[in-house]
Design a protein around this motif. Structure first.
Motif, PDB file in Angstrom:
ATOM      1  N   GLU A  95      22.922  -2.155  15.281  1.00  0.00           N
ATOM      2  CA  GLU A  95      24.345  -2.283  14.972  1.00  0.00           C
ATOM      3  C   GLU A  95      24.655  -2.196  13.486  1.00  0.00           C
ATOM      4  N   ARG A 122      27.641  -4.947  20.531  1.00  0.00           N
ATOM      5  CA  ARG A 122      27.921  -3.734  21.308  1.00  0.00           C
ATOM      6  C   ARG A 122      28.804  -2.776  20.537  1.00  0.00           C
ATOM      7  N   ASP A 123      29.903  -3.304  19.975  1.00  0.00           N
ATOM      8  CA  ASP A 123      30.830  -2.435  19.249  1.00  0.00           C
ATOM      9  C   ASP A 123      30.154  -1.818  18.033  1.00  0.00           C
ATOM     10  N   GLY A 124      29.286  -2.594  17.370  1.00  0.00           N
ATOM     11  CA  GLY A 124      28.540  -2.057  16.238  1.00  0.00           C
ATOM     12  C   GLY A 124      27.607  -0.930  16.654  1.00  0.00           C
ATOM     13  N   LEU A 126      27.966   1.108  19.182  1.00  0.00           N
ATOM     14  CA  LEU A 126      28.745   2.302  19.519  1.00  0.00           C
ATOM     15  C   LEU A 126      29.309   2.966  18.267  1.00  0.00           C
ATOM     16  N   ARG A 127      29.682   2.171  17.274  1.00  0.00           N
ATOM     17  CA  ARG A 127      30.127   2.769  16.008  1.00  0.00           C
ATOM     18  C   ARG A 127      28.994   3.535  15.343  1.00  0.00           C
ATOM     19  N   CYS A 129      26.546   4.977  16.897  1.00  0.00           N
ATOM     20  CA  CYS A 129      26.411   6.227  17.664  1.00  0.00           C
ATOM     21  C   CYS A 129      27.376   7.272  17.135  1.00  0.00           C
ATOM     22  N   ARG A 130      28.641   6.898  16.968  1.00  0.00           N
ATOM     23  CA  ARG A 130      29.656   7.868  16.516  1.00  0.00           C
ATOM     24  C   ARG A 130      29.401   8.312  15.085  1.00  0.00           C
ATOM     25  N   THR A 131      29.011   7.382  14.239  1.00  0.00           N
ATOM     26  CA  THR A 131      28.789   7.704  12.836  1.00  0.00           C
ATOM     27  C   THR A 131      27.650   8.703  12.658  1.00  0.00           C
ATOM     28  N   HIS A 207      35.554   0.775  25.443  1.00  0.00           N
ATOM     29  CA  HIS A 207      34.732   0.462  24.275  1.00  0.00           C
ATOM     30  C   HIS A 207      34.252   1.740  23.594  1.00  0.00           C
ATOM     31  N   LEU A 208      33.885   2.730  24.387  1.00  0.00           N
ATOM     32  CA  LEU A 208      33.488   4.014  23.810  1.00  0.00           C
ATOM     33  C   LEU A 208      34.658   4.637  23.057  1.00  0.00           C
ATOM     34  N   ALA A 211      35.296   3.340  19.680  1.00  0.00           N
ATOM     35  CA  ALA A 211      34.319   3.811  18.699  1.00  0.00           C
ATOM     36  C   ALA A 211      34.483   5.290  18.373  1.00  0.00           C
TER      37      ALA A 211
END
Length: 232
Positions: A95, A122-124, A126-127, A129-131, A207-208, A211
């Motif tokens: 994360e 979790r949110d970290g 997914l961020r 992943c996107r980054t 959530h996805l 992100a």
């Protein structure tokens, strides 16, 4: 190098090193690989640059390397990373991973990590992943099967000969369950306790989306593997 975090609510027992989330290094060194490499190779471009978040002892890493993927394997456990060969390794909690603007064709978040008990974790993830995915790349997410929490005790025998049992999944509040798993070989036994947040299809998609990712389709009949793309 980022330091390992102590994961509250996670624990493990058995021979050898135990990681901050309760995983036993020797256990994951022994377990057989499942169909994950086939699922990934079925949608990843040949020879793609792939970022594997939470590589563990390399059960998925090594088959992907053998198939010609250029893998960057991330884990917070130095003992897990010591098992990795043929791939670039990075020690970091998922994360908080920051590879300085580097991006990949494929980002992989397997091992049901998206069900982390803490929203920030979790949110970290997914961020991250996107980054780290290219704008024309893909993110592959593995989610829990329903039987892992609703039809207990659940068990199967791994191809390695290990009996894997999910023996309990007790609610601890806010949609989170404390899950206890047992792993038995003829000569050794391990346990792991971890937190798992139940996510409906709608919740996971939300959530996805938060992100910057959109679910495109499921990849397996049981719905446990999802393919997502960046929202531009």
């Amino acid at each position: 190098m980022s330091p390992s975090l102590v994961r509250e609510g996670y624990a493990g027992t058995g021979p050898g090193a135990i990681t901050p989330d309760g995983c036993a290094v020797e256990l994951y060194r022994r377990l057989a690989v499942g169909d994950e490499p086939d699922v990934i190779a079925g949608v990843a471009p040949a020879g793609a640059d792939l970022l594997e978040l939470g590589c563990g002892a390399g059960r998925v890493t090594h088959p992907l390397v053998e198939r010609g993927f250029r893998v960057t394997a991330v884990d917070e456990s130095p003992e897990m990373l010591e098992q990795i060969t043929g791939a670039r390794t990075v020690r970091s909690p998922i994360e908080s991973l920051d590879l300085g603007g580097e991006r990949f064709d494929v980002v992989l978040l397997g091992s049901f990590l998206v069900h982390a008990g803490e929203h920030r974790v979790r949110d970290g993830m997914l961020r991250v992943c996107r980054t780290h995915v290219r704008d024309d790349g893909i993110v592959l997410v593995q989610r829990e099967g329903v039987a892992h929490r609703s039809a207990l005790p659940w068990e199967r025998t791994d191809a390695s000969g290990c009996l894997i049992r999910i023996v309990s999944a007790d609610p601890v509040g806010d949609g989170v369950r404390s899950v206890r798993a047992e792993y038995r070989f003829d000569d050794a036994r391990w346990t792991q306790t971890f937190l798992s947040r139940e996510l409906s299809d709608e919740e996971l998609a939300g959530h996805l989306a938060a992100a910057g990712l959109a679910v495109e389709r499921t990849l397996t009949e049981d719905g446990t593997w999802l393919l997502a793309r960046p929202v531009l």
